[in-house]
Design a protein around this motif. Structure first.
Motif, PDB file in Angstrom:
ATOM      1  N   GLN A  72       0.848  -1.194   0.000  1.00 58.82           N
ATOM      2  CA  GLN A  72       0.000   0.000   0.000  1.00 58.82           C
ATOM      3  C   GLN A  72       0.881   1.240   0.000  1.00 58.82           C
ATOM      4  O   GLN A  72       1.945   1.240   0.630  1.00 58.82           O
ATOM      5  N   ARG A  73       0.460   2.274  -0.698  1.00 58.25           N
ATOM      6  CA  ARG A  73       1.116   3.577  -0.594  1.00 58.25           C
ATOM      7  C   ARG A  73       0.007   4.616  -0.551  1.00 58.25           C
ATOM      8  O   ARG A  73      -0.289   5.285  -1.534  1.00 58.25           O
ATOM      9  N   ALA A  74      -0.655   4.713   0.592  1.00 54.18           N
ATOM     10  CA  ALA A  74      -1.761   5.672   0.734  1.00 54.18           C
ATOM     11  C   ALA A  74      -1.864   6.128   2.173  1.00 54.18           C
ATOM     12  O   ALA A  74      -1.717   5.316   3.091  1.00 54.18           O
ATOM     13  N   LEU A  99       1.836   5.383   5.402  1.00 52.14           N
ATOM     14  CA  LEU A  99       1.380   4.992   4.053  1.00 52.14           C
ATOM     15  C   LEU A  99       1.040   3.504   3.937  1.00 52.14           C
ATOM     16  O   LEU A  99       0.789   3.011   2.840  1.00 52.14           O
ATOM     17  N   GLN A 140      -2.742   2.535  -4.209  1.00 55.21           N
ATOM     18  CA  GLN A 140      -2.981   3.908  -3.741  1.00 55.21           C
ATOM     19  C   GLN A 140      -4.394   3.935  -3.148  1.00 55.21           C
ATOM     20  O   GLN A 140      -5.117   2.948  -3.194  1.00 55.21           O
ATOM     21  N   SER A 188       0.445   1.901  -7.697  1.00 55.33           N
ATOM     22  CA  SER A 188       1.256   3.127  -7.622  1.00 55.33           C
ATOM     23  C   SER A 188       2.173   3.280  -8.833  1.00 55.33           C
ATOM     24  O   SER A 188       2.514   4.388  -9.214  1.00 55.33           O
TER      25      SER A 188
END
Ligand SMILES: NC(=O)c1ccc[n+]([C@@H]2O[C@H](COP(=O)([O-])OP(=O)(O)OC[C@H]3O[C@@H](n4cnc5c(N)ncnc54)[C@H](OP(=O)(O)O)[C@@H]3O)[C@@H](O)[C@H]2O)c1
Length: 263
Positions: A94-96, A150, A197, A203
Protein backbone atom coordinates in the motif's frame (compact mmCIF):
# COMPACT_ATOMS: atom_id res chain seq x y z
CA UNK A 1 19.76 -37.30 -1.13
CA UNK A 2 19.41 -33.58 -0.33
CA UNK A 3 16.98 -32.12 2.20
CA UNK A 4 14.84 -30.88 -0.70
CA UNK A 5 14.87 -33.78 -3.17
CA UNK A 6 11.81 -35.49 -1.64
CA UNK A 7 9.93 -32.26 -0.90
CA UNK A 8 7.00 -30.75 -2.76
CA UNK A 9 6.84 -27.01 -2.13
CA UNK A 10 3.79 -24.89 -2.89
CA UNK A 11 4.69 -21.23 -3.45
CA UNK A 12 2.03 -18.54 -3.80
CA UNK A 13 3.05 -15.32 -5.54
CA UNK A 14 5.53 -17.36 -7.58
CA UNK A 15 5.25 -15.18 -10.70
CA UNK A 16 7.46 -12.37 -9.40
CA UNK A 17 9.98 -11.11 -6.86
CA UNK A 18 10.55 -13.17 -3.73
CA UNK A 19 8.22 -16.02 -4.74
CA UNK A 20 9.87 -16.47 -8.13
CA UNK A 21 13.37 -16.32 -6.62
CA UNK A 22 12.34 -18.91 -3.99
CA UNK A 23 10.99 -21.22 -6.71
CA UNK A 24 14.35 -20.99 -8.53
CA UNK A 25 16.37 -21.47 -5.32
CA UNK A 26 14.42 -24.54 -4.17
CA UNK A 27 14.13 -26.13 -7.62
CA UNK A 28 17.94 -25.89 -7.91
CA UNK A 29 18.18 -27.77 -4.60
CA UNK A 30 15.98 -30.55 -5.99
CA UNK A 31 12.50 -29.69 -4.72
CA UNK A 32 9.34 -30.16 -6.81
CA UNK A 33 7.52 -26.84 -7.00
CA UNK A 34 3.84 -25.97 -7.35
CA UNK A 35 3.75 -22.39 -8.64
CA UNK A 36 0.68 -20.24 -7.92
CA UNK A 37 -0.41 -16.69 -8.70
CA UNK A 38 -3.02 -15.06 -10.96
CA UNK A 39 -0.91 -14.92 -14.15
CA UNK A 40 -1.04 -18.42 -15.64
CA UNK A 41 1.17 -17.64 -18.65
CA UNK A 42 3.96 -16.15 -16.51
CA UNK A 43 3.85 -19.18 -14.21
CA UNK A 44 4.19 -21.51 -17.22
CA UNK A 45 7.26 -19.60 -18.45
CA UNK A 46 8.88 -19.76 -15.01
CA UNK A 47 8.11 -23.48 -14.69
CA UNK A 48 9.80 -24.21 -18.01
CA UNK A 49 12.86 -22.19 -16.99
CA UNK A 50 13.37 -24.20 -13.76
CA UNK A 51 15.72 -27.20 -13.60
CA UNK A 52 13.76 -30.42 -14.34
CA UNK A 53 10.62 -28.59 -15.53
CA UNK A 54 8.65 -31.85 -15.73
CA UNK A 55 8.81 -32.15 -11.93
CA UNK A 56 6.99 -28.85 -11.36
CA UNK A 57 3.36 -27.79 -11.74
CA UNK A 58 1.40 -24.57 -12.02
CA UNK A 59 -1.81 -23.83 -10.15
CA UNK A 60 -3.13 -20.41 -11.22
CA UNK A 61 -5.39 -18.80 -8.61
CA UNK A 62 -6.50 -15.51 -7.09
CA UNK A 63 -6.04 -15.48 -3.31
CA UNK A 64 -8.16 -12.33 -2.88
CA UNK A 65 -11.47 -14.11 -3.53
CA UNK A 66 -11.84 -16.56 -0.62
CA UNK A 67 -15.05 -18.10 -1.95
CA UNK A 68 -13.75 -18.90 -5.45
CA UNK A 69 -10.40 -19.93 -3.99
CA UNK A 70 -12.02 -22.41 -1.57
CA UNK A 71 -14.09 -23.81 -4.43
CA UNK A 72 -11.05 -24.23 -6.69
CA UNK A 73 -8.96 -25.86 -3.97
CA UNK A 74 -11.74 -28.35 -3.16
CA UNK A 75 -11.10 -29.84 -6.63
CA UNK A 76 -7.32 -30.18 -6.09
CA UNK A 77 -7.15 -32.65 -3.21
CA UNK A 78 -4.50 -34.89 -4.78
CA UNK A 79 -2.17 -31.98 -5.44
CA UNK A 80 -2.71 -30.45 -2.00
CA UNK A 81 -2.08 -33.76 -0.23
CA UNK A 82 1.40 -33.85 -1.81
CA UNK A 83 2.54 -30.53 -0.27
CA UNK A 84 5.33 -30.83 2.32
CA UNK A 85 6.23 -27.15 2.52
CA UNK A 86 3.92 -24.19 1.92
CA UNK A 87 5.42 -20.77 1.20
CA UNK A 88 2.52 -18.36 1.82
CA UNK A 89 4.02 -15.43 -0.07
CA UNK A 90 1.41 -13.80 -2.35
CA UNK A 91 0.87 -10.24 -1.22
CA UNK A 92 0.19 -6.65 -2.11
CA UNK A 93 1.41 -3.49 -0.43
CA UNK A 94 0.00 0.00 0.00
CA UNK A 95 1.12 3.58 -0.59
CA UNK A 96 -1.76 5.67 0.73
CA UNK A 97 -2.42 7.91 3.68
CA UNK A 98 -5.05 6.34 5.90
CA UNK A 99 -7.60 9.10 5.27
CA UNK A 100 -7.16 8.73 1.50
CA UNK A 101 -7.52 4.93 1.41
CA UNK A 102 -10.92 3.73 0.17
CA UNK A 103 -12.45 0.93 2.20
CA UNK A 104 -12.43 -1.22 -0.97
CA UNK A 105 -8.65 -0.84 -1.33
CA UNK A 106 -8.16 -1.63 2.37
CA UNK A 107 -10.40 -4.69 2.11
CA UNK A 108 -8.53 -5.91 -0.98
CA UNK A 109 -5.21 -5.77 0.90
CA UNK A 110 -6.73 -7.66 3.83
CA UNK A 111 -8.37 -10.27 1.57
CA UNK A 112 -5.11 -10.85 -0.34
CA UNK A 113 -2.54 -10.78 2.45
CA UNK A 114 -4.54 -12.19 5.35
CA UNK A 115 -7.61 -14.20 4.27
CA UNK A 116 -5.78 -15.49 1.19
CA UNK A 117 -2.99 -16.88 3.37
CA UNK A 118 -5.54 -18.38 5.77
CA UNK A 119 -7.50 -20.19 3.03
CA UNK A 120 -4.29 -21.48 1.41
CA UNK A 121 -2.91 -22.78 4.75
CA UNK A 122 -6.21 -24.43 5.72
CA UNK A 123 -6.27 -26.28 2.40
CA UNK A 124 -3.05 -28.18 3.20
CA UNK A 125 -3.26 -28.35 6.99
CA UNK A 126 -5.52 -31.47 7.18
CA UNK A 127 -3.02 -33.42 5.03
CA UNK A 128 -0.03 -32.19 7.04
CA UNK A 129 -1.82 -33.18 10.26
CA UNK A 130 -2.62 -36.63 8.89
CA UNK A 131 1.05 -37.10 7.96
CA UNK A 132 2.14 -35.39 11.20
CA UNK A 133 4.66 -33.52 9.11
CA UNK A 134 4.90 -30.25 7.23
CA UNK A 135 6.15 -26.71 7.27
CA UNK A 136 4.43 -23.39 6.59
CA UNK A 137 6.32 -20.19 5.80
CA UNK A 138 4.55 -16.86 6.19
CA UNK A 139 5.99 -13.88 4.32
CA UNK A 140 5.53 -11.08 6.79
CA UNK A 141 7.43 -7.81 7.06
CA UNK A 142 8.77 -5.36 9.63
CA UNK A 143 5.28 -3.88 9.08
CA UNK A 144 4.00 -7.06 10.76
CA UNK A 145 5.78 -5.86 13.90
CA UNK A 146 5.05 -2.10 13.87
CA UNK A 147 2.97 0.44 11.98
CA UNK A 148 4.54 2.65 9.33
CA UNK A 149 3.24 5.66 7.35
CA UNK A 150 1.38 4.99 4.05
CA UNK A 151 0.88 1.35 5.00
CA UNK A 152 -1.92 1.21 7.58
CA UNK A 153 -3.86 -1.65 5.93
CA UNK A 154 -0.68 -3.43 4.84
CA UNK A 155 0.67 -3.29 8.41
CA UNK A 156 -2.72 -4.45 9.73
CA UNK A 157 -2.74 -7.43 7.35
CA UNK A 158 0.78 -8.48 8.35
CA UNK A 159 0.02 -8.04 12.08
CA UNK A 160 -3.06 -10.23 11.56
CA UNK A 161 -0.87 -12.97 10.07
CA UNK A 162 1.27 -13.00 13.23
CA UNK A 163 -1.77 -13.27 15.50
CA UNK A 164 -3.32 -16.07 13.47
CA UNK A 165 -0.29 -18.19 12.69
CA UNK A 166 1.29 -17.80 16.15
CA UNK A 167 -1.97 -19.15 17.60
CA UNK A 168 -1.91 -22.00 15.09
CA UNK A 169 1.71 -22.78 15.98
CA UNK A 170 0.77 -23.06 19.65
CA UNK A 171 -2.12 -25.39 18.72
CA UNK A 172 0.28 -27.57 16.72
CA UNK A 173 2.74 -27.98 19.60
CA UNK A 174 2.27 -31.77 19.79
CA UNK A 175 2.83 -32.20 16.05
CA UNK A 176 5.77 -32.13 13.69
CA UNK A 177 4.34 -29.20 11.73
CA UNK A 178 6.42 -26.03 11.88
CA UNK A 179 5.64 -22.41 11.09
CA UNK A 180 8.17 -19.74 10.21
CA UNK A 181 7.65 -15.98 9.82
CA UNK A 182 10.05 -14.29 7.42
CA UNK A 183 10.25 -10.51 7.94
CA UNK A 184 12.44 -8.99 5.24
CA UNK A 185 13.13 -5.28 5.10
CA UNK A 186 13.23 -3.82 1.61
CA UNK A 187 13.71 -6.36 -1.21
CA UNK A 188 14.21 -5.25 -4.84
CA UNK A 189 10.89 -6.43 -6.31
CA UNK A 190 7.80 -4.91 -7.92
CA UNK A 191 6.07 -4.60 -4.53
CA UNK A 192 6.03 -0.77 -4.56
CA UNK A 193 4.93 -0.61 -8.22
CA UNK A 194 2.04 -2.98 -7.44
CA UNK A 195 1.19 -1.25 -4.13
CA UNK A 196 -2.32 0.19 -3.94
CA UNK A 197 -2.98 3.91 -3.74
CA UNK A 198 -6.07 5.23 -1.97
CA UNK A 199 -8.33 4.76 -5.00
CA UNK A 200 -7.22 1.14 -5.41
CA UNK A 201 -4.99 1.74 -8.46
CA UNK A 202 -1.39 0.54 -8.56
CA UNK A 203 1.26 3.13 -7.62
CA UNK A 204 3.43 2.16 -10.62
CA UNK A 205 6.43 3.71 -8.97
CA UNK A 206 9.63 2.11 -7.74
CA UNK A 207 10.56 3.33 -4.24
CA UNK A 208 14.09 4.72 -4.16
CA UNK A 209 14.95 2.88 -0.97
CA UNK A 210 13.43 -0.37 -2.25
CA UNK A 211 15.76 -0.24 -5.26
CA UNK A 212 18.68 -0.25 -2.79
CA UNK A 213 17.30 -3.18 -0.78
CA UNK A 214 18.51 -6.78 -0.72
CA UNK A 215 17.97 -8.93 -3.80
CA UNK A 216 15.12 -11.47 -4.10
CA UNK A 217 17.80 -14.17 -4.38
CA UNK A 218 19.28 -13.20 -0.99
CA UNK A 219 15.80 -13.35 0.51
CA UNK A 220 15.14 -16.75 -1.12
CA UNK A 221 18.35 -18.16 0.39
CA UNK A 222 17.22 -17.01 3.83
CA UNK A 223 13.80 -18.64 3.29
CA UNK A 224 15.50 -21.91 2.28
CA UNK A 225 17.68 -21.94 5.40
CA UNK A 226 14.71 -21.03 7.62
CA UNK A 227 12.87 -24.16 6.43
CA UNK A 228 15.96 -26.40 6.67
CA UNK A 229 16.63 -25.19 10.22
CA UNK A 230 12.91 -24.88 11.19
CA UNK A 231 13.43 -21.30 12.38
CA UNK A 232 10.33 -19.78 14.01
CA UNK A 233 11.02 -16.18 12.94
CA UNK A 234 13.66 -14.48 10.80
CA UNK A 235 14.43 -10.77 10.32
CA UNK A 236 16.61 -9.61 7.45
CA UNK A 237 17.73 -6.37 5.87
CA UNK A 238 18.75 -3.07 7.44
CA UNK A 239 15.18 -2.27 8.55
CA UNK A 240 15.31 -5.03 11.20
CA UNK A 241 16.91 -2.47 13.53
CA UNK A 242 13.48 -0.80 13.71
CA UNK A 243 11.93 -4.05 15.00
CA UNK A 244 14.38 -4.07 17.92
CA UNK A 245 13.93 -0.32 18.53
CA UNK A 246 10.13 -0.75 18.57
CA UNK A 247 10.45 -3.63 21.04
CA UNK A 248 13.13 -2.32 23.40
CA UNK A 249 13.04 1.50 23.04
CA UNK A 250 9.55 2.42 21.79
CA UNK A 251 10.04 6.14 22.52
CA UNK A 252 13.17 6.14 20.32
CA UNK A 253 11.30 4.20 17.62
CA UNK A 254 8.57 6.88 17.56
CA UNK A 255 11.23 9.62 17.39
CA UNK A 256 12.98 7.90 14.43
CA UNK A 257 9.76 7.14 12.49
CA UNK A 258 8.68 10.80 12.76
CA UNK A 259 11.92 11.74 11.02
CA UNK A 260 11.90 9.12 8.22
CA UNK A 261 10.50 10.43 4.96
CA UNK A 262 8.19 7.58 3.99
CA UNK A 263 7.95 6.04 0.53
N1 LIG B 1 9.71 -6.56 -1.48
C1 LIG B 1 9.77 -6.20 -0.21
O1 LIG B 1 10.45 -5.23 0.14
C2 LIG B 1 9.01 -7.00 0.84
C3 LIG B 1 9.35 -6.76 2.17
C4 LIG B 1 8.68 -7.47 3.17
C5 LIG B 1 7.71 -8.39 2.82
N2 LIG B 1 7.42 -8.61 1.51
C6 LIG B 1 6.36 -9.59 1.21
O2 LIG B 1 6.85 -10.53 0.29
C7 LIG B 1 5.77 -11.07 -0.45
C8 LIG B 1 6.11 -11.08 -1.94
O3 LIG B 1 6.23 -9.75 -2.40
P1 LIG B 1 7.29 -9.28 -3.52
O4 LIG B 1 8.12 -8.27 -2.88
O5 LIG B 1 7.90 -10.43 -4.18
O6 LIG B 1 6.29 -8.47 -4.49
P2 LIG B 1 5.84 -8.67 -6.02
O7 LIG B 1 7.03 -8.75 -6.89
O8 LIG B 1 4.84 -7.60 -6.28
O9 LIG B 1 5.14 -10.10 -6.01
C9 LIG B 1 3.86 -10.29 -5.46
C10 LIG B 1 3.38 -11.66 -5.87
O10 LIG B 1 2.08 -11.87 -5.28
C11 LIG B 1 1.18 -12.30 -6.31
N3 LIG B 1 -0.17 -11.84 -6.03
C12 LIG B 1 -0.57 -10.56 -5.76
N4 LIG B 1 -1.91 -10.53 -5.62
C13 LIG B 1 -2.36 -11.79 -5.78
C14 LIG B 1 -3.64 -12.40 -5.76
N5 LIG B 1 -4.75 -11.68 -5.54
N6 LIG B 1 -3.73 -13.73 -5.98
C15 LIG B 1 -2.60 -14.48 -6.21
N7 LIG B 1 -1.37 -13.97 -6.25
C16 LIG B 1 -1.25 -12.64 -6.04
C17 LIG B 1 1.72 -11.69 -7.61
O11 LIG B 1 1.38 -12.50 -8.73
P3 LIG B 1 0.27 -12.18 -9.86
O12 LIG B 1 0.32 -10.72 -10.15
O13 LIG B 1 0.70 -13.05 -11.00
O14 LIG B 1 -1.01 -12.64 -9.26
C18 LIG B 1 3.24 -11.81 -7.37
O15 LIG B 1 3.69 -13.09 -7.76
C19 LIG B 1 4.54 -10.23 -0.09
O16 LIG B 1 3.75 -10.93 0.84
C20 LIG B 1 5.14 -9.00 0.55
O17 LIG B 1 4.27 -8.41 1.47
C21 LIG B 1 8.04 -7.93 0.52
Amino acid sequence: MSFWSDKTVWITGASSGIGKATAIELAKKGASIILSSRRAEVLKEIKSSLPNPERHQTLPLDVSDSQKLTQLLSTKTELLSSVNVLINNAGISQRALTWDASLDSERHIMETNYFGAVVIAKSVLPYMMKANNGFIVILSSPAGKFGFPLRSSYAASKHALHGYFESLRAELKETNIGISFICPGRVQTNISKNALQGDGSASNSMDERLARGITPKQCAEVIRRAVEQRKPEVYLGREQVLIYLHRYAPWLFRWVVKRIKPN
